[in-house]
Motif scaffolding. Structure first.
Motif, PDB file in Angstrom:
ATOM      1  N   VAL A 102     -72.922 149.838  53.866  1.00 48.55           N
ATOM      2  CA  VAL A 102     -72.245 150.990  54.465  1.00 48.55           C
ATOM      3  C   VAL A 102     -72.379 150.959  55.986  1.00 48.55           C
ATOM      4  CG1 VAL A 102     -72.047 153.499  54.478  1.00 48.55           C
ATOM      5  CG2 VAL A 102     -72.708 152.325  52.380  1.00 48.55           C
ATOM      6  N   ARG A 103     -73.550 150.556  56.472  1.00 52.40           N
ATOM      7  CA  ARG A 103     -73.733 150.433  57.922  1.00 52.40           C
ATOM      8  C   ARG A 103     -72.802 149.366  58.507  1.00 52.40           C
ATOM      9  NH1 ARG A 103     -78.782 152.675  56.940  1.00 52.40           N
ATOM     10  NH2 ARG A 103     -79.643 153.866  58.695  1.00 52.40           N
ATOM     11  N   MET A 104     -72.669 148.235  57.791  1.00 47.55           N
ATOM     12  CA  MET A 104     -71.790 147.186  58.293  1.00 47.55           C
ATOM     13  C   MET A 104     -70.341 147.648  58.290  1.00 47.55           C
ATOM     14  SD  MET A 104     -71.668 143.117  57.375  1.00 47.55           S
ATOM     15  CE  MET A 104     -70.873 143.188  55.765  1.00 47.55           C
ATOM     16  N   ALA A 105     -69.949 148.421  57.274  1.00 45.68           N
ATOM     17  CA  ALA A 105     -68.589 148.962  57.228  1.00 45.68           C
ATOM     18  C   ALA A 105     -68.346 149.909  58.392  1.00 45.68           C
ATOM     19  CB  ALA A 105     -68.364 149.688  55.902  1.00 45.68           C
ATOM     20  N   CYS A 106     -69.326 150.755  58.684  1.00 48.75           N
ATOM     21  CA  CYS A 106     -69.204 151.722  59.777  1.00 48.75           C
ATOM     22  C   CYS A 106     -69.057 151.006  61.124  1.00 48.75           C
ATOM     23  CB  CYS A 106     -70.420 152.641  59.789  1.00 48.75           C
ATOM     24  SG  CYS A 106     -70.315 153.995  60.975  1.00 48.75           S
ATOM     25  N   LEU A 107     -69.910 150.033  61.371  1.00 48.63           N
ATOM     26  CA  LEU A 107     -69.810 149.246  62.604  1.00 48.63           C
ATOM     27  C   LEU A 107     -68.463 148.545  62.699  1.00 48.63           C
ATOM     28  CD1 LEU A 107     -73.329 147.560  62.882  1.00 48.63           C
ATOM     29  CD2 LEU A 107     -72.290 149.069  64.567  1.00 48.63           C
ATOM     30  N   GLN A 108     -68.016 148.017  61.585  1.00 54.81           N
ATOM     31  CA  GLN A 108     -66.736 147.322  61.519  1.00 54.81           C
ATOM     32  C   GLN A 108     -65.597 148.228  61.982  1.00 54.81           C
ATOM     33  OE1 GLN A 108     -65.176 145.036  57.821  1.00 54.81           O
ATOM     34  NE2 GLN A 108     -64.625 147.161  57.449  1.00 54.81           N
ATOM     35  N   PHE A 109     -65.604 149.480  61.538  1.00 54.80           N
ATOM     36  CA  PHE A 109     -64.519 150.403  61.884  1.00 54.80           C
ATOM     37  C   PHE A 109     -64.503 150.748  63.370  1.00 54.80           C
ATOM     38  CE2 PHE A 109     -65.064 151.961  57.312  1.00 54.80           C
ATOM     39  CZ  PHE A 109     -64.162 151.023  56.847  1.00 54.80           C
ATOM     40  N   PHE A 110     -65.674 150.967  63.953  1.00 54.72           N
ATOM     41  CA  PHE A 110     -65.724 151.303  65.378  1.00 54.72           C
ATOM     42  C   PHE A 110     -65.283 150.115  66.240  1.00 54.72           C
ATOM     43  CE2 PHE A 110     -68.874 154.700  64.095  1.00 54.72           C
ATOM     44  CZ  PHE A 110     -68.011 155.757  64.406  1.00 54.72           C
ATOM     45  N   VAL A 111     -65.634 148.899  65.805  1.00 57.44           N
ATOM     46  CA  VAL A 111     -65.182 147.703  66.513  1.00 57.44           C
ATOM     47  C   VAL A 111     -63.660 147.583  66.418  1.00 57.44           C
ATOM     48  CG1 VAL A 111     -65.216 145.168  66.504  1.00 57.44           C
ATOM     49  CG2 VAL A 111     -67.348 146.443  66.230  1.00 57.44           C
ATOM     50  N   CYS A 112     -63.124 147.824  65.218  1.00 53.19           N
ATOM     51  CA  CYS A 112     -61.669 147.790  65.010  1.00 53.19           C
ATOM     52  C   CYS A 112     -60.956 148.787  65.913  1.00 53.19           C
ATOM     53  CB  CYS A 112     -61.333 148.130  63.562  1.00 53.19           C
ATOM     54  SG  CYS A 112     -61.731 146.857  62.382  1.00 53.19           S
ATOM     55  N   SER A 113     -61.470 150.004  65.947  1.00 45.41           N
ATOM     56  CA  SER A 113     -60.844 151.062  66.735  1.00 45.41           C
ATOM     57  C   SER A 113     -60.838 150.712  68.216  1.00 45.41           C
ATOM     58  CB  SER A 113     -61.583 152.382  66.510  1.00 45.41           C
ATOM     59  OG  SER A 113     -60.999 153.424  67.268  1.00 45.41           O
ATOM     60  N   LEU A 114     -61.955 150.164  68.701  1.00 42.85           N
ATOM     61  CA  LEU A 114     -62.068 149.814  70.121  1.00 42.85           C
ATOM     62  C   LEU A 114     -61.093 148.694  70.490  1.00 42.85           C
ATOM     63  CD1 LEU A 114     -63.567 150.280  72.786  1.00 42.85           C
ATOM     64  CD2 LEU A 114     -65.237 148.559  72.058  1.00 42.85           C
ATOM     65  N   ILE A 115     -61.001 147.680  69.631  1.00 38.31           N
ATOM     66  CA  ILE A 115     -60.093 146.558  69.911  1.00 38.31           C
ATOM     67  C   ILE A 115     -58.638 147.023  69.907  1.00 38.31           C
ATOM     68  CG2 ILE A 115     -59.206 144.366  69.003  1.00 38.31           C
ATOM     69  CD1 ILE A 115     -62.041 143.756  68.031  1.00 38.31           C
ATOM     70  N   ALA A 116     -58.279 147.845  68.928  1.00 39.10           N
ATOM     71  CA  ALA A 116     -56.889 148.309  68.818  1.00 39.10           C
ATOM     72  C   ALA A 116     -56.527 149.284  69.939  1.00 39.10           C
ATOM     73  CB  ALA A 116     -56.670 148.968  67.462  1.00 39.10           C
ATOM     74  N   TRP A 117     -57.547 149.934  70.536  1.00 36.79           N
ATOM     75  CA  TRP A 117     -57.272 150.912  71.588  1.00 36.79           C
ATOM     76  C   TRP A 117     -56.681 150.256  72.837  1.00 36.79           C
ATOM     77  CZ3 TRP A 117     -56.049 155.481  73.001  1.00 36.79           C
ATOM     78  CH2 TRP A 117     -56.228 155.896  74.323  1.00 36.79           C
ATOM     79  N   LEU A 118     -57.074 149.030  73.129  1.00 31.33           N
ATOM     80  CA  LEU A 118     -56.578 148.352  74.328  1.00 31.33           C
ATOM     81  C   LEU A 118     -55.056 148.174  74.317  1.00 31.33           C
ATOM     82  CD1 LEU A 118     -59.413 145.692  74.814  1.00 31.33           C
ATOM     83  CD2 LEU A 118     -59.066 147.820  76.096  1.00 31.33           C
ATOM     84  N   PRO A 119     -54.474 147.567  73.275  1.00 27.32           N
ATOM     85  CA  PRO A 119     -53.007 147.489  73.250  1.00 27.32           C
ATOM     86  C   PRO A 119     -52.356 148.859  73.072  1.00 27.32           C
ATOM     87  CG  PRO A 119     -53.919 146.637  71.202  1.00 27.32           C
ATOM     88  CD  PRO A 119     -55.065 146.822  72.142  1.00 27.32           C
ATOM     89  N   ALA A 120     -53.054 149.798  72.421  1.00 32.54           N
ATOM     90  CA  ALA A 120     -52.506 151.149  72.274  1.00 32.54           C
ATOM     91  C   ALA A 120     -52.319 151.805  73.640  1.00 32.54           C
ATOM     92  CB  ALA A 120     -53.429 152.002  71.404  1.00 32.54           C
ATOM     93  N   PHE A 121     -53.287 151.604  74.531  1.00 31.11           N
ATOM     94  CA  PHE A 121     -53.212 152.209  75.857  1.00 31.11           C
ATOM     95  C   PHE A 121     -52.087 151.592  76.690  1.00 31.11           C
ATOM     96  CE2 PHE A 121     -54.581 152.126  80.373  1.00 31.11           C
ATOM     97  CZ  PHE A 121     -54.533 153.487  80.631  1.00 31.11           C
ATOM     98  N   PHE A 122     -51.984 150.268  76.642  1.00 30.00           N
ATOM     99  CA  PHE A 122     -51.003 149.599  77.503  1.00 30.00           C
ATOM    100  C   PHE A 122     -49.593 149.581  76.918  1.00 30.00           C
ATOM    101  CE2 PHE A 122     -54.988 147.736  79.106  1.00 30.00           C
ATOM    102  CZ  PHE A 122     -54.806 147.954  80.467  1.00 30.00           C
ATOM    103  N   VAL A 123     -49.477 149.562  75.595  1.00 40.28           N
ATOM    104  CA  VAL A 123     -48.152 149.465  74.967  1.00 40.28           C
ATOM    105  C   VAL A 123     -47.653 150.828  74.483  1.00 40.28           C
ATOM    106  CG1 VAL A 123     -46.781 148.385  73.141  1.00 40.28           C
ATOM    107  CG2 VAL A 123     -48.590 147.081  74.285  1.00 40.28           C
ATOM    108  N   ASP A 124     -48.414 151.457  73.586  1.00 40.04           N
ATOM    109  CA  ASP A 124     -47.962 152.729  73.014  1.00 40.04           C
ATOM    110  C   ASP A 124     -47.987 153.870  74.024  1.00 40.04           C
ATOM    111  OD1 ASP A 124     -47.614 151.446  70.614  1.00 40.04           O
ATOM    112  OD2 ASP A 124     -49.581 151.989  69.829  1.00 40.04           O
TER     113      ASP A 124
END
Length: 312
Positions: free
Chosen positions: A188-210
């Motif tokens: 569960v801890r690995m899943a939680c860390l995984q999601f925050f990493v995903c969100s952070l990575i996706a935020w970069l193109p979200a900021f510049f594109v969306d």
């Protein structure tokens, strides 16, 4: 005991596939409103936040047997979360953009599920072999998926290539989870860390594109995300598809061969069709029913205890 654990975890993986199967419609609804990158970032942020109280409850009740105690265990958990997060982030972005650019939900389901071919091939590199019945099951499952998802002619467009590329990353994700579960990380801890990493990575193109690199557009984007038809899509993919299903995947993959796990999770395509029939009152064609039947046969074949049969 090991057999009962494997059966239980197989059921958990099927449940995850059920949740993902319903998510395809939600994904196509949500990114139309706020953009594919912002949608991906927000859904995984919600998934991570949802798991924080779950981890707290597990720790308080003493159910976190794999809770990291030493620096080495914490480092392994951190690396596992980062590696899984990177795989899922780029896989989700490629899939989401592919759907956004025109790949239909059915074709996206088929192309994404091609990881069932890639997992056993890549697994050889990690010395994770599987029996002949599993290899045969993979071939049968691909035939079933084609009948189920592809209607009419089959051509590969540019958007489809993005979705196909995401299947490679999902295959890597499955094998990465298997690798770190063998090191007894807290799932569960690995899943939680995984999601925050995903969100952070996706935020970069979200900021510049969306958002067009304009931070002042954030309030309006969030308002759009949490209202109307986007709200249901965000909540379902954030809480259920991310927070619940991906956690079930990590928990369920323990004591299950990664190739068998990939076959079980590929049932999401079957459940997406069945969900459309039950919820949206879609009509199932003979071709789709045949595809579903073939898929289920492949799953049953993959679960046969060939080692026990050989001994007998």
């Amino acid at each position: 005991m090991a057999g009962s654990k494997s059966t239980r975890n197989s059921i958990i993986l099927v449940l995850a596939a059920l949740i993902w199967g319903i998510a395809f419609v939600a994904q196509s609804e949500g990114d139309d409103v706020i953009g594919p990158y912002a949608f991906t970032s927000i859904r995984y942020l919600i998934g991570g936040v949802v798991l924080l109280p779950v981890i707290a409850i597990l720790d308080k009740t003493g159910l976190s047997a794999e809770k990291p105690k030493t620096k080495a265990e914490k480092k392994t958990l951190l690396i596992g979360g980062l590696c899984c997060g990177i795989c899922v982030a780029f896989a989700s972005i490629l899939q989401q953009v592919g759907i956004y650019l025109g790949t239909s939900a059915g074709k996206a389901g088929f192309l994404t599920a091609c990881y069932i071919i890639l997992v056993p091939i890549l697994g050889i590199l990690f010395k994770r072999k599987c029996g002949i019945n599993v290899w045969i099951s993979v071939i049968i499952a691909i035939i079933g998926l084609y009948l189920l998802c592809i209607k009419g002619g089959f051509t590969i467009e540019k958007s489809d290539m993005l979705v196909l590329a995401c299947s490679l990353l999902y295959a890597c994700h499955i094998l990465t989870i298997d690798h770190f579960l063998l090191k007894n990380v807290h799932p569960v801890r690995m899943a939680c860390l995984q999601f925050f990493v995903c969100s952070l990575i996706a935020w970069l193109p979200a900021f510049f594109v969306d958002m067009g690199a304009d931070i002042t557009r954030l309030p309006s984007l969030l308002a759009a995300a949490f209202s109307g038809k986007a709200l249901v899509a965000i909540l379902y993919t954030g809480v259920m598809s991310s927070g619940v299903a991906y956690t079930l995947q990590i928990v369920g993959q323990k004591d299950v061969n990664p190739t068998v796990a990939s076959l079980l999770m590929s049932l999401e395509s079957v459940f997406s069709v069945i969900g459309g029939w039950l919820i949206l009152h879609d009509v199932l064609s003979v071709r789709e029913l045949l595809g579903c039947g073939i898929m289920f046969c492949a799953i049953v074949l993959s679960q046969l205890p060939t080692e026990k049969l050989k001994k007998q």
